[in-house]
Scaffold this active site. Structure first.
Site, short mmCIF file in Angstrom:
data_model
loop_
_atom_site.label_atom_id
_atom_site.label_comp_id
_atom_site.label_asym_id
_atom_site.label_seq_id
_atom_site.Cartn_x
_atom_site.Cartn_y
_atom_site.Cartn_z
N GLY A 1 54.54 40.62 31.87
CA GLY A 1 53.98 41.10 30.37
C GLY A 1 54.07 39.86 29.42
O GLY A 1 53.30 39.69 28.65
N THR B 1 57.07 42.21 45.27
CA THR B 1 56.33 41.90 44.06
C THR B 1 54.98 42.86 43.88
O THR B 1 54.88 43.84 44.87
CB THR B 1 55.82 40.48 44.23
OG1 THR B 1 54.86 40.44 45.07
CG2 THR B 1 57.01 39.38 44.53
N CYS B 2 54.18 42.63 42.90
CA CYS B 2 53.00 43.56 42.98
C CYS B 2 51.95 43.33 43.86
O CYS B 2 51.32 44.03 44.31
CB CYS B 2 52.34 43.10 41.71
SG CYS B 2 51.82 41.36 41.35
N GLN C 1 54.10 32.30 39.85
CA GLN C 1 55.49 33.31 39.72
C GLN C 1 56.02 33.17 40.97
O GLN C 1 57.32 33.41 41.21
CB GLN C 1 55.03 34.47 39.38
CG GLN C 1 54.52 34.71 37.84
CD GLN C 1 54.42 36.03 37.56
OE1 GLN C 1 53.44 36.51 38.01
NE2 GLN C 1 55.35 36.53 36.87
#
Length: 435
Positions: free
Chosen positions: A196, A50-51, A117
């Site tokens: 997004g 993930t980020c 998330q």
């Protein structure tokens, strides 16, 4: 069997290194998993990318070898020095690994505690590996417990109320910088994935109109339509027009290379607030006098207030994680004793059968008495084994008795290395996490 996690997260690894270690596409991820599970000492594995983190979750036969195999493959993949990678990596073994994955799935290890998330991202990471044959029952039962743990954390605390994500932190920072002036502005969102979409939703809540940009216009239009009439869809071909006309930009694509580069800038005097929420980065480093650029790691300090506000609930949540870790290992140890007991009884049955056949052949036991003699022998051995098996079950959950259990296995010549433990699961845990 052992469990291990090799972690490169926002806690121990700079964004620049995480970008090199990230898995931007499924093909790269599948190749890595195939190589890793090709080692005989790695039973199963899946990747959380993930980020905020790149983590390799494994069920292994040998944690030392598995750890160095991961470092070797990751250094090749990222073009990084092996020893530099080793000094950065955080290694979790066995109970530490279980507690860590429970914390991750419960969103207690996130850059923003309580963000919404990560649970879905870990589920999807396991599902991907399961479908590619590199993860199965060993990691499935871990994830099953992790999901149950996360559910209790959500239900027993308010840590996930008003779910927060990197996208919400970015929009909140934009709101802080621009104040009420943000209302009526146009926010450009590059990337129509989960991040997004979250950014678009938060922009709508603060009164912005949104332009959602992606590569596939049909897909982007479908997403835009689902968000309402204040969201317009467009393609990457028109990106230059938007970044030179509007100041607010939030980017979260899965591109392996930056999608916003210096050569796209035409209006250098335009004030800009840009938020790069992608790993690897979407926005190239550039020198613009009126550009305020926030990357993933820049949002860490901004999210500290969120950590402070939720600290009390996090303490309660961590207690739940610790309890689930203890319960998981208690169940796992109890589960592991059942093949030992079963093989003890199989040895007894084999001994009874052998001696009965010898007695019949020698004429020690008349044929008409065979059934009664066999039943009597079985009852005698069952009575003899009753206390030992009960004591084995009771002691299986105590770590101090591990040597005792190993001694029993050695005494009875019992091998559980290749036993399918799935058949011994108790009823409460048979469903697990469905891939």
């Amino acid at each position: 069997m052992y469990y291990q996690i090799v972690s490169f997260s926002h806690k121990n690894c700079e964004q620049s290194m995480r970008e090199k270690l990230a898995f931007p596409n499924d093909e790269e991820k599948a190749t890595f998993l195939e190589q890793l599970t090709g080692f005989e000492f790695v039973h199963e594995a899946f990747i959380i990318s993930t980020c905020n983190r790149v983590e390799i979750v494994m069920a292994t036969r040998d944690n030392f070898s598995s750890y160095h195999a991961v470092l070797g493959l990751m250094s090749q993949k990222g073009g990084l020095n092996f020893y530099e990678l080793k000094s950065t990596a955080k290694r979790y073994d066995d109970e530490e690994a279980i507690e860590h994955i429970f914390s991750v799935v419960s969103s207690l290890d996130s850059l923003v505690i309580g963000e919404s998330q990560i649970t879905g991202q870990v589920k999807e990471a396991f599902r991907f590996s399961f479908q590619h044959g590199t993860a199965g029952r060993r990691l499935n039962r871990v994830l099953s417990y992790a999901v149950k743990c996360a559910a209790e954390v959500r239900n027993a605390t308010n840590i996930s109320q008003n779910p927060i994500s990197i996208a919400s932190v970015a929009v909140a920072q934009a709101h802080k910088l621009l104040g009420d002036n943000i209302q009526g502005m146009k926010g450009i969102v590059v990337g129509a994935g989960d991040m997004g979409v979250l950014a678009a939703k938060h922009l709508l809540r603060v009164g912005c109109d949104v332009v959602l940009i992606g590569r596939d216009l049909d897909k982007v239009q479908t997403v835009a339509d689902s968000l309402g009439e204040d969201v317009k869809a467009d393609t990457m071909e028109n990106l230059t027009k938007y970044i030179n006309r509007y100041r607010l930009l939030f980017s979260a694509t899965s591109s392996p290379e930056p999608v916003i580069t210096g050569d796209l800038i035409e209006n250098e005097t335009l004030p800009r607030q840009w938020f790069d929420m992608a790993i690897p980065r979407d926005i190239e480093d550039m020198e613009l006098e009126k550009l305020q650029l926030f990357r993933i790691d820049d949002l860490r300090a901004i999210s500290n207030d969120n950590h402070a506000m939720r600290e009390e609930q996090a303490v309660r949540a961590n207690e739940i994680v610790e309890r689930y870790t203890e319960e998981f290992y208690a169940w796992l140890k109890a589960l592991s004793i059942e093949p030992v007991i079963k093989q003890m009884r199989q040895h007894v049955s084999a001994a009874i059968e052998k001696e009965m056949q010898r007695a019949l052949k020698k004429g020690f036991v008349p044929k008409e008495y065979e059934s009664n003699m066999r039943k009597m022998a079985e009852q005698m051995f069952n009575r003899f084994l009753h206390d030992p098996t009960q004591n084995l079950r009771a002691s299986s959950t105590e770590s101090k008795n591990t040597n005792c259990i190993e001694s029993v296995k050695k005494m009875f010549n019992i091998d559980t290395e290749h036993v399918d433990f799935k058949q011994y699961k108790n009823d409460h845990h048979t469903k697990g996490y469905s891939a």
